[in-house]
Scaffold this active site. Sequence first.
Site, short mmCIF file in Angstrom:
data_model
loop_
_atom_site.label_atom_id
_atom_site.label_comp_id
_atom_site.label_asym_id
_atom_site.label_seq_id
_atom_site.Cartn_x
_atom_site.Cartn_y
_atom_site.Cartn_z
N TRP A 1 23.13 -3.07 12.13
CA TRP A 1 22.53 -4.41 12.30
C TRP A 1 21.01 -4.42 12.15
O TRP A 1 20.40 -5.48 12.17
CB TRP A 1 22.90 -4.96 13.68
CG TRP A 1 24.31 -5.46 13.77
CD1 TRP A 1 25.22 -5.57 12.75
CD2 TRP A 1 24.97 -5.95 14.94
NE1 TRP A 1 26.39 -6.08 13.23
CE2 TRP A 1 26.27 -6.33 14.57
CE3 TRP A 1 24.59 -6.10 16.28
CZ2 TRP A 1 27.19 -6.86 15.47
CZ3 TRP A 1 25.49 -6.61 17.17
CH2 TRP A 1 26.78 -6.98 16.77
N LYS A 2 20.41 -3.23 12.09
CA LYS A 2 18.94 -3.14 12.00
C LYS A 2 18.32 -3.97 13.13
O LYS A 2 18.90 -4.02 14.22
CB LYS A 2 18.47 -3.58 10.61
CG LYS A 2 19.26 -2.88 9.50
CD LYS A 2 18.67 -3.06 8.14
CE LYS A 2 19.60 -2.44 7.12
NZ LYS A 2 19.03 -2.35 5.81
N HIS B 1 17.74 7.22 8.29
CA HIS B 1 17.85 6.05 7.42
C HIS B 1 16.56 5.90 6.61
O HIS B 1 15.46 6.15 7.12
CB HIS B 1 18.11 4.79 8.27
CG HIS B 1 18.49 3.61 7.45
ND1 HIS B 1 17.56 2.86 6.74
CD2 HIS B 1 19.70 3.05 7.17
CE1 HIS B 1 18.19 1.90 6.09
NE2 HIS B 1 19.48 1.99 6.33
N GLU C 1 14.84 3.45 5.85
CA GLU C 1 13.81 2.57 6.44
C GLU C 1 13.03 3.31 7.53
O GLU C 1 11.83 3.07 7.70
CB GLU C 1 14.46 1.30 7.00
CG GLU C 1 14.86 0.36 5.86
CD GLU C 1 16.01 -0.56 6.17
OE1 GLU C 1 16.41 -0.71 7.35
OE2 GLU C 1 16.55 -1.16 5.21
N GLU D 1 23.20 6.72 0.47
CA GLU D 1 22.61 5.39 0.34
C GLU D 1 21.45 5.44 -0.65
O GLU D 1 20.30 5.74 -0.25
CB GLU D 1 22.07 4.92 1.69
CG GLU D 1 23.10 4.79 2.78
CD GLU D 1 22.69 3.75 3.82
OE1 GLU D 1 23.49 2.86 4.09
OE2 GLU D 1 21.56 3.82 4.34
N GLY E 1 19.89 -3.35 0.43
CA GLY E 1 19.38 -4.71 0.65
C GLY E 1 19.00 -5.45 -0.62
O GLY E 1 18.30 -6.45 -0.58
N SER F 1 24.12 -2.39 -0.40
CA SER F 1 24.66 -3.66 -0.92
C SER F 1 26.19 -3.64 -1.05
O SER F 1 26.73 -4.26 -1.97
CB SER F 1 24.00 -4.02 -2.26
OG SER F 1 22.60 -4.17 -2.07
N GLY G 1 24.73 -2.87 5.81
CA GLY G 1 23.61 -3.60 6.39
C GLY G 1 23.90 -5.10 6.38
O GLY G 1 24.62 -5.63 7.23
N GLY G 2 23.39 -5.79 5.37
CA GLY G 2 23.47 -7.25 5.29
C GLY G 2 24.85 -7.83 5.55
O GLY G 2 25.01 -8.79 6.31
C1 PEP Z 1 21.65 0.03 5.08
O1 PEP Z 1 20.50 -0.33 5.28
O2 PEP Z 1 22.14 1.02 5.64
C2 PEP Z 1 22.42 -0.76 4.12
C3 PEP Z 1 23.49 -0.20 3.59
O3 PEP Z 1 21.96 -2.01 3.86
P1 PEP Z 1 22.62 -3.10 2.86
O4 PEP Z 1 24.11 -3.04 3.04
O5 PEP Z 1 22.04 -4.40 3.30
O6 PEP Z 1 22.22 -2.71 1.49
#
Ligand code: PEP
Length: 279
Positions: free
Chosen positions: A13-14, A104, A106, A176, A182, A222, A243-244
């Site tokens: 969920w960040k 991660h 980020e 990832e 994202g 994504s 994520g999203g």
């Molecule tokens: C993530 O940040 O781990 C991720 C997979 O984000 P998203 O699905 O939004 O690309």
Amino acid sequence: MSALRVPLVAGNWKMHFDHLQATYFVQKLSWLLRDAHFNFSDAEIAIMPPFTAIRSVQVLVHSDRMHIKIGAQNVSSLSEGAFTGDVSAEMLQKLDCSYVIIGHSERRKYHPEDDANVVDKVRATLAAGMKPILCVGESFEERRQGIELDYAVGQVRDVIRDLSDKQAENMLVAYEPVWAIGKGNSATAQDAQDAAAAIRGLFARTYGERVAQKVRVLYGGSANASNAVYLMQGPDVDGFLVGGASLDPLEFSKMIRLVALVARKRRKNAQASEEESTH
Ligand code: PEP
């Protein structure tokens, strides 16, 4: 063999949702899955809320006996002391966290998180009885140079050396690619499979095939309900770090159900080929 690994769909969920929004989300997700007669043994579900919402989610999950695991988005490598703002692995384990996201992109980008402290965090997480979800993956630059697989495998290699077999089995790796996070554009199914197979190959060379077949390798970047089945075409992709798409209960529940569908199909195919080989 992938048929024997239960896939994981983990929602990162960040920095979204306070504890009230988090409990509302989890209730809705649980209701959507029960309403669809979801078989919780087909796929594992985990939610990684911000630290401030973990306790509320834990109480809800326990009181309603939900089959939803809880994870954290980060952890300190140290167990206690004068480290303002840090949270230890023992603290997370006491909140019934099963998973911790480590490394991660980020956190590597916005915080001083490098391969050295990623190793320490993985060890602290394993020592507390939780499973690390180690995030690796190339940026656009490494992909342009054609070294994406070496890069991702290299990130895993540095972290997993010197683990016991049992610790290695408890590792999860999320491939990832940074350029896909994202952005609305995922990697291809072939990219995801190639990376997952290369990472599993590293575990096989380091710890043997038995351990390698137990390690779950997720794809992240994504991923959503529209591309989940496509991205799991390869047998080494064992689910997703999301994520999203994990911020919308309807989208997330659809994705979980589709992953479960793939898992059932894999099991069926494995059974069929086993039967064929015994005849
Ligand atoms: C993530 O940040 O781990 C991720 C997979 O984000 P998203 O699905 O939004 O690309």
